[in-house]
Scaffold this motif. Sequence first.
Motif, PDB file in Angstrom:
ATOM      1  N   ARG A 189       0.863  -1.174   0.000  1.00 32.77           N
ATOM      2  CA  ARG A 189       0.000   0.000   0.000  1.00 32.77           C
ATOM      3  C   ARG A 189       0.900   1.225   0.000  1.00 32.77           C
ATOM      4  O   ARG A 189       1.919   1.248   0.708  1.00 32.77           O
ATOM      5  N   MET A 190       0.562   2.259  -0.782  1.00 29.95           N
ATOM      6  CA  MET A 190       1.459   3.406  -0.900  1.00 29.95           C
ATOM      7  C   MET A 190       0.724   4.730  -0.881  1.00 29.95           C
ATOM      8  O   MET A 190      -0.459   4.824  -1.201  1.00 29.95           O
ATOM      9  N   ARG A 191       1.457   5.761  -0.486  1.00 28.47           N
ATOM     10  CA  ARG A 191       1.090   7.150  -0.720  1.00 28.47           C
ATOM     11  C   ARG A 191       2.262   7.795  -1.450  1.00 28.47           C
ATOM     12  O   ARG A 191       3.395   7.319  -1.355  1.00 28.47           O
ATOM     13  N   VAL A 192       1.971   8.886  -2.170  1.00 29.78           N
ATOM     14  CA  VAL A 192       3.016   9.459  -3.014  1.00 29.78           C
ATOM     15  C   VAL A 192       2.935  10.969  -3.019  1.00 29.78           C
ATOM     16  O   VAL A 192       1.852  11.556  -3.009  1.00 29.78           O
ATOM     17  N   TYR A 193       4.124  11.583  -3.027  1.00 27.63           N
ATOM     18  CA  TYR A 193       4.243  13.013  -3.316  1.00 27.63           C
ATOM     19  C   TYR A 193       4.853  13.123  -4.701  1.00 27.63           C
ATOM     20  O   TYR A 193       5.994  12.718  -4.927  1.00 27.63           O
ATOM     21  N   GLU A 194       4.079  13.660  -5.655  1.00 23.78           N
ATOM     22  CA  GLU A 194       4.565  13.825  -7.023  1.00 23.78           C
ATOM     23  C   GLU A 194       5.126  15.228  -7.208  1.00 23.78           C
ATOM     24  O   GLU A 194       4.441  16.212  -6.913  1.00 23.78           O
ATOM     25  N   ARG A 195       6.355  15.305  -7.673  1.00 26.19           N
ATOM     26  CA  ARG A 195       6.946  16.613  -7.937  1.00 26.19           C
ATOM     27  C   ARG A 195       6.091  17.338  -8.977  1.00 26.19           C
ATOM     28  O   ARG A 195       5.688  16.764  -9.984  1.00 26.19           O
ATOM     29  N   GLY A 196       5.787  18.580  -8.695  1.00 25.53           N
ATOM     30  CA  GLY A 196       4.990  19.374  -9.625  1.00 25.53           C
ATOM     31  C   GLY A 196       3.499  19.253  -9.437  1.00 25.53           C
ATOM     32  O   GLY A 196       2.739  20.028 -10.012  1.00 25.53           O
ATOM     33  N   SER A 197       3.051  18.271  -8.601  1.00 28.41           N
ATOM     34  CA  SER A 197       1.610  18.079  -8.404  1.00 28.41           C
ATOM     35  C   SER A 197       1.222  17.926  -6.943  1.00 28.41           C
ATOM     36  O   SER A 197       0.058  18.104  -6.593  1.00 28.41           O
ATOM     37  N   GLY A 198       2.157  17.580  -6.061  1.00 31.43           N
ATOM     38  CA  GLY A 198       1.830  17.344  -4.660  1.00 31.43           C
ATOM     39  C   GLY A 198       1.350  15.921  -4.442  1.00 31.43           C
ATOM     40  O   GLY A 198       1.569  15.026  -5.275  1.00 31.43           O
TER      41      GLY A 198
END
Length: 259
Positions: A189-198
């Motif tokens: 299971r994951m959460r993500v911080y995308e550069r340029g989008s949060g």
Amino acid sequence: MRFTKGHGTGNDFVIIEDLDGTAELTPAQVAALCDRRFGIGGDGVLRVQRSTDPAAEFFMDYWNSDGSLSEMCGNGVRVFARYLHTRGLAGDVIPVSTRGGLRTAYVEGDWIRVDMAAPTILGESTAIVDGVEHRGLGVSMGNPHLVCDVDADTLATVDLSRAPKTDAGMFPASVNVEFSLKLADDHRRMRVYERGSGETMSCGTGATAVGVAALYTSGRSTGTVTVDVPGGRLAVTLDAHTSWLAGPAVLTYTGDIPL
């Protein structure tokens, strides 16, 4: 301007068909289109253009929601392919040119599977959130990722309202950071911080990186890993030649907006 809205496990995009190359987008326009209160809303813009690569008819011109350009987007490719297939512009096998290289999508009913190319292991690094250091594995999927294994409490509470601090030497153009919880040997299971989008509901290249990291750290070079994201479920497969990302891709509505 005519647009279509679509998403892959909650990772949502504004799709613009610009086959003749007449829509001159600016970063400010992209940010305005992606604004969830004053625009359409989305994690990014997918512009459908003719490709200059002889191996693909279409080029996915992908912009992050802040108006910056990105090399690749795994969920974006799947939504892009769904659009082409639904519009009758392509069949069930769809080569797509991206800044991160050629990707081929396969329409398989409600799901779309994409050849994500062979990953590159970049080595270990760290992400710092609120003064806490999280060790992770760097993985390139045509764009950079840092996969950090964490426990359930950390996954639930880590603050992704702003970008984690990362090693600028290893990631000079910044990096997407995934926080991954092991549920079983082949289930994450994951959460993500995308550069340029949060923080986003899903990230296709990020989920692929999580699957690759799960196999790599267990000493395997092939296998399939189920990756749960806040917006749904994806399947990541690594074989002897390449990596694969599979999951749903949905077009939700169309409309018109003045640029």
